[in-house]
Design an enzyme around this catalytic site. Structure first.
Site, PDB file in Angstrom:
ATOM      1  N   ASN A 130     -33.385   2.232  29.371  1.00 19.60           N
ATOM      2  CA  ASN A 130     -34.517   1.670  30.132  1.00 19.60           C
ATOM      3  C   ASN A 130     -34.303   0.255  30.670  1.00 19.60           C
ATOM      4  O   ASN A 130     -35.195  -0.602  30.544  1.00 19.60           O
ATOM      5  CB  ASN A 130     -35.788   1.715  29.281  1.00 19.60           C
ATOM      6  N   ASN A 152     -36.214   4.346  33.320  1.00 22.86           N
ATOM      7  CA  ASN A 152     -37.446   5.116  33.319  1.00 22.86           C
ATOM      8  C   ASN A 152     -38.152   4.845  34.652  1.00 22.86           C
ATOM      9  O   ASN A 152     -38.354   3.687  35.010  1.00 22.86           O
ATOM     10  CB  ASN A 152     -38.284   4.608  32.136  1.00 22.86           C
ATOM     11  N   SER A 238     -37.331  10.933  22.667  1.00 28.36           N
ATOM     12  CA  SER A 238     -37.246   9.590  23.241  1.00 28.36           C
ATOM     13  C   SER A 238     -35.865   9.421  23.881  1.00 28.36           C
ATOM     14  O   SER A 238     -34.908  10.137  23.545  1.00 28.36           O
ATOM     15  CB  SER A 238     -37.445   8.533  22.160  1.00 28.36           C
ATOM     16  N   THR A 239     -35.783   8.461  24.792  1.00 29.84           N
ATOM     17  CA  THR A 239     -34.502   8.201  25.460  1.00 29.84           C
ATOM     18  C   THR A 239     -33.417   7.897  24.422  1.00 29.84           C
ATOM     19  O   THR A 239     -32.261   8.315  24.571  1.00 29.84           O
ATOM     20  CB  THR A 239     -34.633   6.992  26.417  1.00 29.84           C
ATOM     21  N   HIS A 287     -44.105  10.370  22.257  1.00 35.45           N
ATOM     22  CA  HIS A 287     -42.967  10.447  21.330  1.00 35.45           C
ATOM     23  C   HIS A 287     -43.424  10.343  19.892  1.00 35.45           C
ATOM     24  O   HIS A 287     -44.498   9.829  19.615  1.00 35.45           O
ATOM     25  CB  HIS A 287     -42.028   9.259  21.560  1.00 35.45           C
TER      26      HIS A 287
HETATM   27  N1  CTP Z   1     -36.565   2.375  19.747  1.00 35.50           N
HETATM   28  C1  CTP Z   1     -36.647   2.299  18.352  1.00 35.50           C
HETATM   29  N2  CTP Z   1     -37.494   1.390  17.773  1.00 35.50           N
HETATM   30  C2  CTP Z   1     -38.265   0.598  18.518  1.00 35.50           C
HETATM   31  C3  CTP Z   1     -38.210   0.671  19.928  1.00 35.50           C
HETATM   32  C4  CTP Z   1     -37.340   1.579  20.525  1.00 35.50           C
HETATM   33  O1  CTP Z   1     -35.980   3.049  17.657  1.00 35.50           O
HETATM   34  N3  CTP Z   1     -39.067  -0.291  17.902  1.00 35.50           N
HETATM   35  C5  CTP Z   1     -35.608   3.319  20.373  1.00 35.50           C
HETATM   36  C6  CTP Z   1     -36.244   4.645  20.802  1.00 35.50           C
HETATM   37  O2  CTP Z   1     -35.342   5.690  20.530  1.00 35.50           O
HETATM   38  C7  CTP Z   1     -36.427   4.484  22.300  1.00 35.50           C
HETATM   39  C8  CTP Z   1     -35.275   3.559  22.681  1.00 35.50           C
HETATM   40  O3  CTP Z   1     -35.087   2.705  21.556  1.00 35.50           O
HETATM   41  O4  CTP Z   1     -36.320   5.676  23.029  1.00 35.50           O
HETATM   42  C9  CTP Z   1     -35.563   2.746  23.928  1.00 35.50           C
HETATM   43  O5  CTP Z   1     -36.745   2.009  23.705  1.00 35.50           O
HETATM   44  P1  CTP Z   1     -37.929   1.904  24.776  1.00 35.50           P
HETATM   45  O6  CTP Z   1     -37.381   1.382  26.045  1.00 35.50           O
HETATM   46  O7  CTP Z   1     -39.045   1.168  24.143  1.00 35.50           O
HETATM   47  O8  CTP Z   1     -38.358   3.430  24.946  1.00 35.50           O
HETATM   48  P2  CTP Z   1     -39.814   3.918  25.405  1.00 35.50           P
HETATM   49  O9  CTP Z   1     -40.152   3.288  26.708  1.00 35.50           O
HETATM   50  O10 CTP Z   1     -40.810   3.679  24.304  1.00 35.50           O
HETATM   51  O11 CTP Z   1     -39.722   5.442  25.529  1.00 35.50           O
HETATM   52  P3  CTP Z   1     -38.700   6.421  26.240  1.00 35.50           P
HETATM   53  O12 CTP Z   1     -37.936   6.955  25.077  1.00 35.50           O
HETATM   54  O13 CTP Z   1     -39.585   7.444  26.875  1.00 35.50           O
HETATM   55  O14 CTP Z   1     -37.819   5.763  27.230  1.00 35.50           O
END
Ligand code: CTP
Length: 313
Positions: A130, A152, A238-239, A287
């Site tokens: 992202n 994203n 999740s990504t 998620h």
């Molecule tokens: N992640 C994590 N712990 C967090 C934040 C993020 O483990 N506190 C991991 C997740 O696997 C997430 C990835 O880091 O998919 C990328 O984070 P983020 O950009 O916040 O993802 P989201 O926007 O929440 O969701 P998406 O997975 O849909 O991209």
């Protein structure tokens, strides 16, 4: 925290089933790193999803006239026209090779002040999620090396005016990822397609160093079924989990940093922000990151991958 890996030799000694021995021998050429769970997991991914050849749309796996089915809206389809086909990469996106070490960087606040940047930069292949920030002091903790980064589409919609106006801010942002692959989920939901196409055409027209490619929705769909069969039933993947799955097929050693979807640091016991760069909360309707984390922890315990939660220096 770190589990010792079972030596391949030990595994082969204890392996009575010749068929498994044969498969493992093909899939696990690196005797130094392989263990039983690692081999089985890789075999499962290879036979069920084959991300190595199918994760990205290319001219080899998606021909003119094919009908793409969206992974997030199964009734929606897209016909591949010659014009769209020409924008797909011609060769194998991963140059048909496997790397020794991959680092997958989640965006969790746990990576802030970890001093893991150097170690991350030393990996052979670095995957980020992202379009995360890599400058303004974050380098020390998250590194700068990037071989693959996901975007994203909501980022394009919310931060870059849906790419209907000036494109320079996006071009400047993307310059921090060098000539990495930029992975776009153009065919996950209908609302993603037009903005991802605009991103792709912009980067191609401006001859940007970064190489835009589309996620293959067939891969994403099969991957979600695969994880479902492994017990991950809640929500959409999740990504971070998608990228970890891909890394397990691309690399012999997979290291995860920045994965910790909880509010308190496991060792320092201090409050954490959701991201290392802001405190925007995750979408819990979409998620289920805590259950995903449990799955990753199991894989860590089995020696399939290495989760890094502590500081690096
Ligand atoms: N992640 C994590 N712990 C967090 C934040 C993020 O483990 N506190 C991991 C997740 O696997 C997430 C990835 O880091 O998919 C990328 O984070 P983020 O950009 O916040 O993802 P989201 O926007 O929440 O969701 P998406 O997975 O849909 O991209």
């Amino acid at each position: 925290q770190e589990q010792p890996q079972m030596r391949n030799a030990q595994f082969f000694d204890s392996c009575k089933n010749l068929k498994i021995y044969f498969v493992v021998n093909i899939l696990c050429p690196s005797k130094k790193t392989a263990n039983f769970y690692w081999c089985i997991h890789r075999l499962n991914l290879k036979t069920n999803v084959n991300g190595f050849d199918k994760a990205l749309i290319t001219q080899t796996n998606t021909k003119v006239g094919s009908i793409i089915v969206y992974d997030g809206e199964r009734k929606r389809t897209y016909n591949v026209t010659p014009q769209v086909f020409n924008s797909f990469p011609k060769g194998h996106p991963f140059s048909n090779k496997r790397w020794d070490t991959c680092a997958v960087i989640g965006n969790g606040g746990i990576i802030a002040n970890s001093s893991c940047g150097k170690r991350i930069n030393s990996a052979d292949f670095v995957i980020r999620c992202n379009l995360p920030p890599l400058t303004n002091g974050y380098e020390k903790d998250v590194g700068t090396k990037t071989n693959l980064v996901t975007a994203n589409p909501t980022i394009f919609l919310n931060k870059y005016g849906a790419l209907t106006g000036r494109r320079r801010p996006l071009m400047e942002k993307l310059s921090s990822y060098g000539s990495s692959l930029l992975l776009l989920p153009a065919f996950s939901f209908g609302m993603n397609t037009a903005v991802c196409m605009r991103a792709l055409y912009t980067l191609q027209d401006f001859q940007a160093a970064i190489q835009p490619v589309f996620f293959n929705p067939d891969y994403l769909y099969k991957l979600s079924l695969f994880w479902r069969s492994q017990g991950l039933k809640e929500g959409r993947l999740s990504t971070g989990v998608i990228m970890t799955s891909l890394a397990l097929e691309l690399c012999d050693n997979v290291h995860l940093y920045g994965f910790w979807p909880f509010g308190v640091h496991p060792y320092k016991l201090k409050n954490l922000t959701n991201h290392y760069y802001d405190d925007m909360k995750p979408n819990t309707n979409f998620h289920s990151m805590p259950s995903e984390f449990n799955t990753l922890l199991q894989l860590h315990k089995q020696g399939v991958l290495r989760l890094h939660l502590g500081d690096c220096e």
